[in-house]
Design a protein around this motif. Structure first.
Motif, PDB file in Angstrom:
ATOM      1  N   ASP A  37       0.921  -1.257  -0.032  1.00 17.02           N
ATOM      2  CA  ASP A  37       0.057   0.002   0.085  1.00 17.02           C
ATOM      3  C   ASP A  37       0.900   1.122   0.034  1.00 17.02           C
ATOM      4  O   ASP A  37       0.288   2.331   0.060  1.00 17.02           O
ATOM      5  CB  ASP A  37      -1.070   0.080   1.244  1.00 17.02           C
ATOM      6  CG  ASP A  37      -0.313  -0.069   2.520  1.00 17.02           C
ATOM      7  OD1 ASP A  37       1.058   0.136   2.777  1.00 17.02           O
ATOM      8  OD2 ASP A  37      -0.917   0.129   3.682  1.00 17.02           O
ATOM      9  N   HIS A  38       2.108   1.071  -0.281  1.00 20.06           N
ATOM     10  CA  HIS A  38       3.309   2.236  -0.291  1.00 20.06           C
ATOM     11  C   HIS A  38       4.231   1.669  -1.154  1.00 20.06           C
ATOM     12  O   HIS A  38       4.456   0.762  -1.405  1.00 20.06           O
ATOM     13  CB  HIS A  38       3.690   2.647   1.082  1.00 20.06           C
ATOM     14  CG  HIS A  38       4.361   1.347   1.982  1.00 20.06           C
ATOM     15  ND1 HIS A  38       3.736   0.590   2.680  1.00 20.06           N
ATOM     16  CD2 HIS A  38       5.711   1.229   1.673  1.00 20.06           C
ATOM     17  CE1 HIS A  38       4.587  -0.451   3.082  1.00 20.06           C
ATOM     18  NE2 HIS A  38       5.860  -0.122   2.373  1.00 20.06           N
ATOM     19  N   VAL A  44      12.493   2.040   3.045  1.00 21.00           N
ATOM     20  CA  VAL A  44      11.264   2.907   3.796  1.00 21.00           C
ATOM     21  C   VAL A  44      11.610   3.369   5.159  1.00 21.00           C
ATOM     22  O   VAL A  44      12.484   2.539   5.760  1.00 21.00           O
ATOM     23  CB  VAL A  44       9.919   2.013   3.767  1.00 21.00           C
ATOM     24  CG1 VAL A  44       9.423   2.046   2.432  1.00 21.00           C
ATOM     25  CG2 VAL A  44      10.006   0.668   4.519  1.00 21.00           C
ATOM     26  N   GLY A 236      10.530   8.742  -0.864  1.00 21.65           N
ATOM     27  CA  GLY A 236       9.561   9.894  -1.075  1.00 21.65           C
ATOM     28  C   GLY A 236       9.817  10.849  -2.138  1.00 21.65           C
ATOM     29  O   GLY A 236       8.845  11.168  -3.012  1.00 21.65           O
ATOM     30  N   SER A 239       9.553   9.275  -5.600  1.00 24.93           N
ATOM     31  CA  SER A 239       8.131   9.007  -5.827  1.00 24.93           C
ATOM     32  C   SER A 239       7.606  10.353  -6.439  1.00 24.93           C
ATOM     33  O   SER A 239       6.786  10.448  -7.527  1.00 24.93           O
ATOM     34  CB  SER A 239       7.317   8.340  -4.589  1.00 24.93           C
ATOM     35  OG  SER A 239       6.085   8.427  -4.877  1.00 24.93           O
ATOM     36  N   THR A 251      -0.753   1.653  -6.067  1.00 22.19           N
ATOM     37  CA  THR A 251      -0.150   0.746  -4.870  1.00 22.19           C
ATOM     38  C   THR A 251      -1.525  -0.014  -4.708  1.00 22.19           C
ATOM     39  O   THR A 251      -2.610   0.142  -5.388  1.00 22.19           O
ATOM     40  CB  THR A 251      -0.099   1.728  -3.842  1.00 22.19           C
ATOM     41  OG1 THR A 251      -1.225   2.283  -3.445  1.00 22.19           O
ATOM     42  CG2 THR A 251       1.333   2.603  -4.055  1.00 22.19           C
TER      43      THR A 251
END
Length: 518
Positions: A37-38, A44, A236, A239, A251
């Motif tokens: 979901d990410h 990360v 981040g 992205s 996602t």
């Protein structure tokens, strides 16, 4: 009929995001499909402990191989910080009462290795003759072994031939043993050959040499930097760059089939979908890609590490009265990693036993980058710590359930750390609001289950030399850029690509360049 895109990227790890950004910037229609979901994959940040405001780099931790050019090309907005010290190694012979500090202040004499300081520096000066020639080639079509060798020799340094021989032709265990005399100093040097790679230092296959080379390559110097804000700040920014150029990121999209001509079938909460790409870039491991294609899976070299994340009330006390914790933990803190200990640990693990003591390395992100801690945690003196245990190959976990594996391997790592501290690490571990210790372990099984890394290998398989062999066919863009598969429409863009290992973005960049040349 499946809707068309120019490029479909399977996997939203940092390499997939780099590829997406470059291709979208070039005007291509790009869709990224990420199962989780990410985005971010292994790169990360997470609040790993309930009620504790610390953003830990959960899987990967430092950056060495990410070229400045990728950051500038894509306008990715994040910062890297340089650590104040390179490393500290407590002497296991006296349970850490003295140690080797390397950085602004060196303490070779404290471990009886004063004569090795000049030899140590000379080894790395020579290594830079090789890495300095190689580094500029990583974001270009593959250069051949002979061309690189000639480039190293052309620098005119009398030591160039010996440098090539030590890094590229001779098992690294032999090379470091020839370079310095102290077993402890030899271990400090050899450990870079083993992180994420299960091999003896004298393995004739030289797989450990390839790992060593990647650890020394970044910027041509091998400096390892801390991402300010944690690893999530890196992905981040990547992205945001990809989306800013127009890439679409989906996602919660689980890809379950890929056809050789570019059809990609995936599942979301809204049902099943198929999309067609003129090119499909695979950020997954080669074994996962084969499964998606319905082909036999290749054997993948196993991962061989345990990562333990902790939040501490304060840094632990050392037995060494001449080095403070803020110095010792500012770089890489080596534990039970003399050359003999590394080779003994490999032999133990190869025979099916968890090494005792377990060779480990410790990183304290928050000393270099306190921004990952909330203001109250910073004021309290809290710090994050990552213990990275070597020589824990995936096969050791085969008969263990995941919880038992985490407990056993984490206990081995913390026991090893305690052997050189003046107090048990458990005494300074912070507790969450419910009284649970802030200790989290990630094994190779966790990497496989959570991130799809086959056998927990952080490199998606055995690393390859970052150059082509002289007789290698480089007759297509995909082969020239080191991203080819057996299917013209499908290319690797993750760590499984040639030159793709570690948090570098190079695999994603090179896949994008191969597409643009096709």
């Amino acid at each position: 009929m499946a809707p068309d895109q120019d490029i479909v990227i399977v996997g939203g790890g940092h390499n997939g995001l780099v590829a997406a950004a470059y291709l979208a910037r070039a005007g291509r229609r790009v869709t990224v499909l990420e199962r989780l979901d990410h985005v971010g994959g292994a790169a990360v940040s997470a609040h790993a402990f309930d009620g504790v405001d610390a953003r830990l780099s959960r899987y990967s931790y430092l950056v060495s191989l990410l070229p400045r050019r990728i950051i500038e090309d894509l306008g990715a907005r994040f910062r890297l910080a340089r650590r104040r010290y390179s490393s500290y190694t407590p002497d296991p012979a006296n349970r850490g009462a003295s140690g080797l500090l390397i950085g602004p202040r060196n303490t070779f004499a404290a471990v009886g290795a004063g004569d090795d300081e000049a030899r140590f520096n000379e080894f790395y000066r020579r290594a830079r003759l090789v890495t300095g020639a190689l580094w500029p080639t990583l974001m270009a079509p593959l250069t051949t072994r002979n061309t690189i060798h000639n480039r190293v020799l052309a620098a005119g340094d009398p030591a160039a031939g010996a440098a090539w021989q030590a890094l590229i032709e001779t098992p690294i265990g032999h090379s470091v043993a020839e370079a310095v005399r102290s077993d402890l100093v030899r271990g400090v040097m050899a450990t870079d050959a083993l992180i994420g790679t299960f091999a003896a230092t004298d393995d004739p296959s030289l797989t450990q040499n390839i790992c060593m080379l990647y650890h020394l390559l970044g910027g041509g110097t091998g400096d390892w930097d801390v991402p300010v804000g944690g690893m999530g700040a890196v992905t981040g920014a990547l992205s945001a760059a990809a989306c800013g150029f127009g890439a679409e990121i989906v996602t919660g999209a689980e890809v379950y089939a890929i056809s050789p001509d570019g059809d990609v079938s995936y599942r979301t909460r809204g049902g099943d979908h198929t999309i067609h790409g003129r090119h499909v870039l695979a950020g997954v491991t080669p074994a996962v890609l084969a499964r998606l294609l319905g082909e036999p899976e290749p054997d993948i070299a196993p991962g061989a590490q345990i990562k333990v994340n902790l939040v501490l009330k304060r840094l632990p006390r050392l037995r060494d009265q001449w080095v403070g914790p803020e110095q010792a933990f500012a770089g890489t803190f080596h534990i039970n990693e003399t050359l003999r200990q590394l080779d003994t640990a490999y032999a133990d693990a190869a025979s099916g036993s968890i090494p005792d003591p377990l060779p480990c390395e410790v990183y304290c992100h928050s000393l270099t980058d306190p921004s990952i801690l909330s203001e109250p945690l910073r004021r309290s003196g809290a710090h994050t710590l990552t213990v990275f245990g070597l020589h824990t190959p995936h096969h050791l976990l085969a008969d263990l359930d995941p919880d038992t594996a985490r407990i056993k391997l984490a206990a081995a790592a913390l026991h090893s750390l305690n052997s050189v501290l003046a107090e048990p690490i458990q005494d300074v571990v912070l507790q969450d609001p419910d009284g649970r210790p802030c200790v989290e372990a990630k094994t190779t099984t966790d990497l496989e289950n959570a991130l799809g890394m086959t056998a927990g290998n952080i490199f998606h398989g055995a690393l390859s030399w970052p150059f082509a062999e002289d007789d290698e066919e480089l007759d297509t863009p995909a082969r020239r850029w080191g991203v080819a598969t057996d299917h013209e429409a499908i290319m690797l863009c993750g760590s499984g690509a040639r030159r793709g290992g570690a948090v570098s973005g190079i695999g994603g960049h090179n896949a994008a360049m191969a597409v643009l040349e096709s």
